[in-house]
Scaffold this active site. Structure first.
Site: not given
Ligand code: RB5
Length: 147
Positions: A8, A65, A98
């Site tokens: 993301d 993310c 594992h």
């Molecule tokens: C985005 O702000 C953030 O929530 C996402 O990148 C991630 O950390 C979610 O688990």
């Protein structure tokens, strides 16, 4: 080995770093986004990677993310996915040996690009040990079948 990768908006820099590593390792990969300068929803990027690993189109997946947590939760909803959230090289090795993890998740707000590269390299080059660990994975599969 074919790798599906996505992030993301919170994981773009590490995604680019890992793509460089995959090039250096001579591994084939496909980037499933995001092409984002604004905020996006991590499940929209976890799903295409998880589905393609689960159906065998790709051997492994890498998701990034902000924390790695959202991506790992979303990916683990897909049957057949064992997504490991990893921020150290010991766990990277252990989860391959594992858990036979087939997706690696990392958080760009947690670790830097150098450590992320090392983690990915260890994870990509460590084999599953099988044996008693296979029995445990079979039990996870049974849980998936039940719910
Ligand atoms: C985005 O702000 C953030 O929530 C996402 O990148 C991630 O950390 C979610 O688990």
């Amino acid at each position: 080995m074919k790798i599906a990768i996505a992030s993301d908006h919170g994981g773009v820099n590490i995604r680019e770093e890992i793509k460089k590593l995959l090039d250096e390792m001579g591994l084939q990969y496909e980037d499933f986004g995001c092409n984002c300068s604004t905020s996006v929803d991590y499940p929209d990027y976890a799903l295409p990677v998880a589905e393609r690993v689960a159906n065998g189109e790709f051997d492994r997946g890498i998701l990034i993310c902000g924390t790695g947590i959202g991506m790992s939760i979303a990916a683990n909803k897909v049957k057949g996915i064992r997504c490991a959230l990893v921020h150290d090289t010991f766990s990277a090795k252990a989860t391959r040996q594992h858990n036979d993890s087939n997706i690696l998740s990392m958080g760009e707000r947690v670790i830097g690009p150098g450590l992320a590269r090392e983690i990915a390299q260890v994870w990509l080059t460590t084999e599953f040990e099988g044996g008693r660990h296979q029995n445990r994975i079979d039990k996870i599969t049974q849980i998936e079948e039940k719910y």
